[in-house]
Design an enzyme around this catalytic site. Structure first.
Site, PDB file in Angstrom:
ATOM      1  N   GLN A   1       0.836  -1.200   0.000  1.00 34.69           N
ATOM      2  CA  GLN A   1       0.000   0.000   0.000  1.00 34.69           C
ATOM      3  C   GLN A   1       0.867   1.244   0.000  1.00 34.69           C
ATOM      4  O   GLN A   1       1.978   1.260   0.561  1.00 34.69           O
ATOM      5  CB  GLN A   1      -0.918   0.045   1.238  1.00 34.69           C
TER       6      GLN A   1
ATOM      7  N   ASN B   1      -4.110   0.912  -2.487  1.00 35.26           N
ATOM      8  CA  ASN B   1      -3.629  -0.449  -2.670  1.00 35.26           C
ATOM      9  C   ASN B   1      -2.670  -0.526  -3.848  1.00 35.26           C
ATOM     10  O   ASN B   1      -2.584   0.381  -4.684  1.00 35.26           O
ATOM     11  CB  ASN B   1      -4.804  -1.399  -2.901  1.00 35.26           C
TER      12      ASN B   1
ATOM     13  N   CYS C   1      -6.452   0.776   6.932  1.00 32.44           N
ATOM     14  CA  CYS C   1      -5.369  -0.199   6.911  1.00 32.44           C
ATOM     15  C   CYS C   1      -4.737  -0.199   8.294  1.00 32.44           C
ATOM     16  O   CYS C   1      -4.061   0.763   8.680  1.00 32.44           O
ATOM     17  CB  CYS C   1      -4.332   0.140   5.838  1.00 32.44           C
ATOM     18  N   GLY C   2      -4.958  -1.258   9.045  1.00 37.02           N
ATOM     19  CA  GLY C   2      -4.483  -1.317  10.422  1.00 37.02           C
ATOM     20  C   GLY C   2      -2.971  -1.296  10.542  1.00 37.02           C
ATOM     21  O   GLY C   2      -2.409  -0.595  11.397  1.00 37.02           O
TER      22      GLY C   2
ATOM     23  N   HIS D   1     -15.061  -6.849   5.534  1.00 36.46           N
ATOM     24  CA  HIS D   1     -14.389  -8.136   5.729  1.00 36.46           C
ATOM     25  C   HIS D   1     -15.410  -9.264   5.809  1.00 36.46           C
ATOM     26  O   HIS D   1     -16.481  -9.108   6.391  1.00 36.46           O
ATOM     27  CB  HIS D   1     -13.579  -8.137   7.028  1.00 36.46           C
TER      28      HIS D   1
ATOM     29  N   GLU E   1      -6.312  -9.960   0.674  1.00 39.12           N
ATOM     30  CA  GLU E   1      -6.675  -8.563   0.862  1.00 39.12           C
ATOM     31  C   GLU E   1      -7.229  -7.966  -0.427  1.00 39.12           C
ATOM     32  O   GLU E   1      -6.650  -8.148  -1.508  1.00 39.12           O
ATOM     33  CB  GLU E   1      -5.444  -7.774   1.322  1.00 39.12           C
TER      34      GLU E   1
ATOM     35  N   CYS F   1      -2.543  -8.392   7.836  1.00 39.38           N
ATOM     36  CA  CYS F   1      -3.621  -7.429   7.594  1.00 39.38           C
ATOM     37  C   CYS F   1      -4.202  -7.047   8.946  1.00 39.38           C
ATOM     38  O   CYS F   1      -4.857  -7.852   9.601  1.00 39.38           O
ATOM     39  CB  CYS F   1      -4.696  -8.035   6.693  1.00 39.38           C
TER      40      CYS F   1
ATOM     41  N   GLY G   1      -7.971  -6.999   9.056  1.00 38.31           N
ATOM     42  CA  GLY G   1      -8.439  -8.384   9.016  1.00 38.31           C
ATOM     43  C   GLY G   1      -8.346  -9.048  10.375  1.00 38.31           C
ATOM     44  O   GLY G   1      -9.258  -9.787  10.792  1.00 38.31           O
TER      45      GLY G   1
END
Length: 266
Positions: A45, A63, A72-73, A149, A198, A207, A210
């Site tokens: 990313q 992305n 995006c964690g 998700h 992803e 992720c 996720g």
């Protein structure tokens, strides 16, 4: 010339560009070119750090395929490391509070959403045990943690053909904005194994969103109570959530190197 940092969270890697002092025009084609691992800089990313009227900084996320996403964690954990301090971050998914901890960061990822139209799905259904599945996979759960998700709890994760099934599910018409596809297995008390296909990036070493979504689904299904360790191919995250509250994600973030590039060449 513009400066950037190469960073990663559990192997999920980013090109982080500071656009606070000078705007960087980012298109899908330019993001895709920068992310290219052969002809560009290379990343999962691309992250644009900008000014914000509501927080310390803003964050935009692209992305590798050029698509812009809401959350995006793993990238969020990199921001306090990039800034050198605790920060409140404005994202398309809302305001996220990220604090430095030894070796990484702890992030309040906000409240998960479960309504079918918040995921979003194409039509109404229960998101805890969905009336949908693919081939031999069990009925999944769906959670929105700033991005969509779907989560499958599998008896044998190693037996699932994730490279084949991941893109089929990601692009299924049931998910009008596509979806991140999580394949999980209970590995012990408050311990999950997780592999993520992803959205827009494919198989990834880690992720963060996720891990958050999967932990929430495991708690909702009463598989465990948390906080829990979520083991991804790139390493472990610790996820805590109490129903009705916000999700807390803690894990590593790494600065790799700094560089300069002429963005007009991409």
């Amino acid at each position: 010339m513009g400066r950037f940092s190469k960073m990663h969270g559990l192997g999920n890697d980013f090109v982080v560009i500071d656009a606070r002092d000078g705007a960087v025009e980012m298109t899908a084609a330019r993001a895709q070119a920068i992310a290219d691992r052969h002809a560009g800089i290379g990343c999962d990313q691309l992250i644009l750090i900008g000014a914000s009227d509501r927080a310390d900084v803003s964050m935009r996320i692209f992305n590798a395929d050029g698509s812009e996403v809401e959350a995006c964690g793993n990238a969020t954990r990199c921001v306090p490391l990039f800034m050198g301090r605790d920060v409140l971050i404005e994202t398309k998914a809302g305001l996220l509070d990220a604090k430095e901890v030894e070796g990484g960061a702890s992030v309040d990822m906000g409240r998960p959403r479960f309504d079918w139209d918040a995921i979003p799905l194409a039509y109404a259904m229960d998101t805890l045990t969905m009336q949908a599945s693919w081939e031999d996979l069990p009925a999944p759960a769906a959670v929105n943690v700033g991005n969509p998700h779907v989560i499958f709890f599998c008896d044998d994760l190693d037996a699932v053909d994730i490279p084949r099934l991941g893109p089929i599910i990601e692009n299924d018409p049931l998910f009008p904005e596509r979806v991140n596809v999580n394949f999980a297995q209970v590995a012990g008390d408050n311990h999950l194994r997780l592999i993520v296909w992803e959205r827009g990036a494919g198989l990834t070493r880690a992720c963060g969103t996720g891990a958050c979504a999967t932990a929430v689904a495991a708690i909702r299904r009463k598989l465990m109570i948390g906080p829990m360790t979520v083991s991804l191919p790139g390493g472990d995250l610790v996820i805590g959530w109490t129903p009705g509250g916000t999700i807390r994600m803690t894990g590593p973030a790494t600065h790799v190197f700094d560089g300069e590039a002429d963005w007009s060449r991409f």
